[in-house]
Motif scaffolding. Structure first.
Motif, PDB file in Angstrom:
ATOM      1  N   LEU A  94      93.455   3.228  20.907  1.00 40.36           N
ATOM      2  CA  LEU A  94      93.883   4.387  21.674  1.00 40.36           C
ATOM      3  C   LEU A  94      92.885   4.740  22.767  1.00 40.36           C
ATOM      4  O   LEU A  94      93.257   5.066  23.897  1.00 40.36           O
ATOM      5  CB  LEU A  94      94.091   5.588  20.752  1.00 40.36           C
ATOM      6  CG  LEU A  94      95.341   5.575  19.872  1.00 40.36           C
ATOM      7  CD1 LEU A  94      95.341   6.752  18.924  1.00 40.36           C
ATOM      8  CD2 LEU A  94      96.599   5.575  20.717  1.00 40.36           C
ATOM      9  N   GLU A  95      91.602   4.677  22.437  1.00 38.61           N
ATOM     10  CA  GLU A  95      90.574   4.982  23.426  1.00 38.61           C
ATOM     11  C   GLU A  95      90.594   3.964  24.559  1.00 38.61           C
ATOM     12  O   GLU A  95      90.437   4.319  25.732  1.00 38.61           O
ATOM     13  CB  GLU A  95      89.198   5.016  22.767  1.00 38.61           C
ATOM     14  CG  GLU A  95      88.988   6.227  21.869  1.00 38.61           C
ATOM     15  CD  GLU A  95      87.647   6.175  21.140  1.00 38.61           C
ATOM     16  OE1 GLU A  95      86.901   5.191  21.346  1.00 38.61           O
ATOM     17  OE2 GLU A  95      87.353   7.116  20.384  1.00 38.61           O
ATOM     18  N   GLU A  96      90.793   2.691  24.208  1.00 37.76           N
ATOM     19  CA  GLU A  96      90.835   1.649  25.232  1.00 37.76           C
ATOM     20  C   GLU A  96      92.041   1.833  26.151  1.00 37.76           C
ATOM     21  O   GLU A  96      91.930   1.725  27.378  1.00 37.76           O
ATOM     22  CB  GLU A  96      90.891   0.270  24.570  1.00 37.76           C
ATOM     23  CG  GLU A  96      90.877  -0.881  25.565  1.00 37.76           C
ATOM     24  CD  GLU A  96      90.899  -2.238  24.868  1.00 37.76           C
ATOM     25  OE1 GLU A  96      91.271  -3.215  25.526  1.00 37.76           O
ATOM     26  OE2 GLU A  96      90.535  -2.309  23.674  1.00 37.76           O
ATOM     27  N   VAL A  97      93.192   2.118  25.539  1.00 35.53           N
ATOM     28  CA  VAL A  97      94.391   2.359  26.333  1.00 35.53           C
ATOM     29  C   VAL A  97      94.215   3.609  27.187  1.00 35.53           C
ATOM     30  O   VAL A  97      94.587   3.644  28.371  1.00 35.53           O
ATOM     31  CB  VAL A  97      95.631   2.505  25.421  1.00 35.53           C
ATOM     32  CG1 VAL A  97      96.845   2.934  26.234  1.00 35.53           C
ATOM     33  CG2 VAL A  97      95.913   1.202  24.694  1.00 35.53           C
ATOM     34  N   GLY A  98      93.622   4.642  26.593  1.00 31.58           N
ATOM     35  CA  GLY A  98      93.422   5.901  27.303  1.00 31.58           C
ATOM     36  C   GLY A  98      92.511   5.772  28.503  1.00 31.58           C
ATOM     37  O   GLY A  98      92.710   6.441  29.523  1.00 31.58           O
ATOM     38  N   ASP A  99      91.514   4.890  28.419  1.00 31.13           N
ATOM     39  CA  ASP A  99      90.594   4.703  29.545  1.00 31.13           C
ATOM     40  C   ASP A  99      91.343   4.310  30.809  1.00 31.13           C
ATOM     41  O   ASP A  99      90.987   4.729  31.910  1.00 31.13           O
ATOM     42  CB  ASP A  99      89.553   3.623  29.211  1.00 31.13           C
ATOM     43  CG  ASP A  99      88.462   4.143  28.281  1.00 31.13           C
ATOM     44  OD1 ASP A  99      88.345   5.370  28.142  1.00 31.13           O
ATOM     45  OD2 ASP A  99      87.741   3.313  27.698  1.00 31.13           O
ATOM     46  N   SER A 100      92.366   3.483  30.652  1.00 35.53           N
ATOM     47  CA  SER A 100      93.098   2.992  31.821  1.00 35.53           C
ATOM     48  C   SER A 100      93.860   4.106  32.524  1.00 35.53           C
ATOM     49  O   SER A 100      94.112   4.023  33.734  1.00 35.53           O
ATOM     50  CB  SER A 100      94.067   1.885  31.404  1.00 35.53           C
ATOM     51  OG  SER A 100      95.077   2.405  30.536  1.00 35.53           O
ATOM     52  N   GLY A 101      94.253   5.139  31.766  1.00 39.61           N
ATOM     53  CA  GLY A 101      95.007   6.239  32.350  1.00 39.61           C
ATOM     54  C   GLY A 101      94.160   7.442  32.708  1.00 39.61           C
ATOM     55  O   GLY A 101      94.436   8.131  33.698  1.00 39.61           O
ATOM     56  N   PHE A 102      93.112   7.695  31.916  1.00 39.57           N
ATOM     57  CA  PHE A 102      92.292   8.880  32.108  1.00 39.57           C
ATOM     58  C   PHE A 102      91.194   8.685  33.146  1.00 39.57           C
ATOM     59  O   PHE A 102      90.920   9.576  33.946  1.00 39.57           O
ATOM     60  CB  PHE A 102      91.656   9.298  30.780  1.00 39.57           C
ATOM     61  CG  PHE A 102      92.575  10.057  29.864  1.00 39.57           C
ATOM     62  CD1 PHE A 102      92.403  11.412  29.656  1.00 39.57           C
ATOM     63  CD2 PHE A 102      93.617   9.431  29.226  1.00 39.57           C
ATOM     64  CE1 PHE A 102      93.244  12.119  28.813  1.00 39.57           C
ATOM     65  CE2 PHE A 102      94.471  10.117  28.379  1.00 39.57           C
ATOM     66  CZ  PHE A 102      94.281  11.474  28.168  1.00 39.57           C
ATOM     67  N   THR A 103      90.546   7.511  33.132  1.00 37.40           N
ATOM     68  CA  THR A 103      89.385   7.289  33.997  1.00 37.40           C
ATOM     69  C   THR A 103      89.688   7.486  35.480  1.00 37.40           C
ATOM     70  O   THR A 103      88.923   8.161  36.186  1.00 37.40           O
ATOM     71  CB  THR A 103      88.789   5.890  33.757  1.00 37.40           C
ATOM     72  OG1 THR A 103      88.388   5.792  32.389  1.00 37.40           O
ATOM     73  CG2 THR A 103      87.581   5.653  34.655  1.00 37.40           C
ATOM     74  N   PRO A 104      90.781   6.921  36.020  1.00 35.24           N
ATOM     75  CA  PRO A 104      91.070   7.152  37.445  1.00 35.24           C
ATOM     76  C   PRO A 104      91.236   8.635  37.788  1.00 35.24           C
ATOM     77  O   PRO A 104      90.838   9.078  38.869  1.00 35.24           O
ATOM     78  CB  PRO A 104      92.375   6.385  37.668  1.00 35.24           C
ATOM     79  CG  PRO A 104      92.381   5.335  36.611  1.00 35.24           C
ATOM     80  CD  PRO A 104      91.750   5.989  35.419  1.00 35.24           C
ATOM     81  N   ILE A 105      91.808   9.403  36.875  1.00 34.96           N
ATOM     82  CA  ILE A 105      91.977  10.840  37.102  1.00 34.96           C
ATOM     83  C   ILE A 105      90.619  11.524  37.153  1.00 34.96           C
ATOM     84  O   ILE A 105      90.368  12.392  38.003  1.00 34.96           O
ATOM     85  CB  ILE A 105      92.874  11.459  36.015  1.00 34.96           C
ATOM     86  CG1 ILE A 105      94.315  10.961  36.180  1.00 34.96           C
ATOM     87  CG2 ILE A 105      92.829  12.987  36.059  1.00 34.96           C
ATOM     88  CD1 ILE A 105      95.255  11.372  35.072  1.00 34.96           C
ATOM     89  N   LEU A 106      89.708  11.139  36.277  1.00 35.69           N
ATOM     90  CA  LEU A 106      88.359  11.716  36.274  1.00 35.69           C
ATOM     91  C   LEU A 106      87.609  11.348  37.550  1.00 35.69           C
ATOM     92  O   LEU A 106      86.831  12.155  38.073  1.00 35.69           O
ATOM     93  CB  LEU A 106      87.588  11.230  35.050  1.00 35.69           C
ATOM     94  CG  LEU A 106      88.139  11.684  33.690  1.00 35.69           C
ATOM     95  CD1 LEU A 106      87.336  11.069  32.554  1.00 35.69           C
ATOM     96  CD2 LEU A 106      88.127  13.207  33.589  1.00 35.69           C
TER      97      LEU A 106
END
Length: 341
Positions: free
Chosen positions: A89-101
């Motif tokens: 979940l964390e790995e998948v989340g990085d792809s969606g959350f990191t660009p927003i951050l």
């Protein structure tokens, strides 16, 4: 041409006036647009900063969408190995959350230089599996919503020297929202802010085909993505998320405009059939709301004590819960299945 599409989507009695409105782009880097008149000629100016913001936030949405799709189709939530599941979940989340951050960090530079630009590669690169056509359609939908919003200001007589027929147009608009039982938010808003809400609502009705009795799922999807992603981009860049006590502001806060958009979309989607795979504008609205939640919650975490940013697990739980509610709402509306959508 986006303007031609919009003119074809207003009543015939409005079209002569709409054709006297000149729409153009300038090279101002701020994310803004303006409607004004010069004698008989109406003018809509779209800053290049709007297009730049549309491109960046469409990339962010594409990456968020890929994250959600992966969560829904590839992650096994029945796996008993909780540690492995959280790692995935964390790995998948990085792809969606990191660009927003990253966009959250970049926006201070955008505001300082009064120019929106994609300085980081994660604000430019699409996910490998995302079709470029889908991305470009989202960018154009955002631009179309902004253009429709400014066109609505002209048609409703919101410019300083509004034309005589604006009163009849506003009556037509009010009858349209009454037909669908739409109540626009107006609490604690000044006159200019009410005009902005009216322009948002009319823009959505135009894009969705309501005024020419050509409402369809594709039109509503386009209106949804253009309005929600566009308004989110503008709120994130300018920090106009929540209610201000200063009623001298010309524009309402994001939450009020989001409330307006969702009221309109929910009302005009009630008779739209479910798609062959169960898709529906209300489900798309839930997906877009998750995108908004990530960005808004990051802002709240900075301004409210004890407020933690949303993470991929809480987002996943929320989307599942909201999806179940949407299914119940669609069952209650007893919508027919349509294999053509």
């Amino acid at each position: 041409m986006l303007m031609d599409r919009l003119i074809e989507s207003v009543p015939e009695t409005w079209q002569a006036r709409a054709r006297k409105i000149f729409a153009g782009r300038n090279f101002d880097g701020t994310a803004n647009a303006e409607a004004w008149r010069d004698g008989e000629v109406g003018v809509i100016e779209i800053n290049y900063g709007i297009t730049s913001a549309a491109m960046i936030y469409s990339v962010l949405y594409c990456k968020y969408y890929e994250m959600v799709r992966t969560l829904g189709s590839e992650v096994d939530f029945t796996d008993d190995d909780e540690e492995t599941l959280l790692m995935i979940l964390e790995e998948v989340g990085d792809s969606g959350f990191t660009p927003i951050l990253i966009a959250d960090r970049e926006k201070s530079s955008w505001n300082e230089h009064r120019s929106v630009y994609a300085g980081h590669e994660l604000l430019q690169e699409l996910p490998a599996s995302r079709q470029e056509d889908d991305y470009h359609n989202t960018v154009r939908a955002i631009e179309e919503f902004v253009l429709a919003h400014e066109l609505a200001h002209h048609l409703l007589g919101h410019t300083l020297d509004h034309y005589p027929r604006a009163t009849q147009n506003k009556t037509y608009f009010q009858k349209a929202i009454q037909k669908y039982g739409i109540e626009l938010p107006d609490r604690n808003l000044n006159n200019e802010q009410i005009q902005e809400i009216e322009a948002d609502a009319l823009a959505l009705l135009i894009m969705a085909g309501v005024l020419i009795d050509e409402v369809s799922a594709p039109r509503i999807y386009r209106a949804l993505s253009g309005s929600i992603i566009g308004l989110t981009a503008l709120a994130h860049i300018s920090d106009t998320w929540v209610v201000s006590d200063n009623l001298s502001e010309t524009h309402p806060d994001f939450l009020t405009r989001y409330d307006c958009a969702t009221r309109v979309i929910r009302a005009i989607s009630r008779d739209i059939p479910k798609g062959a795979e169960g898709g529906h504008p209300l489900g798309f609205l839930t997906q877009l709301s998750g995108f908004v939640s990530i960005i808004l919650n990051n802002w709240l975490a900075k301004h409210l004590d004890n407020h933690r940013p949303i993470n991929v697990l809480s987002l996943t739980n929320w989307i599942f819960e909201q999806s179940a509610k949407v299914e119940e709402e669609l069952k209650r509306l007893n919508l027919p299945q349509n294999d053509l959508l």
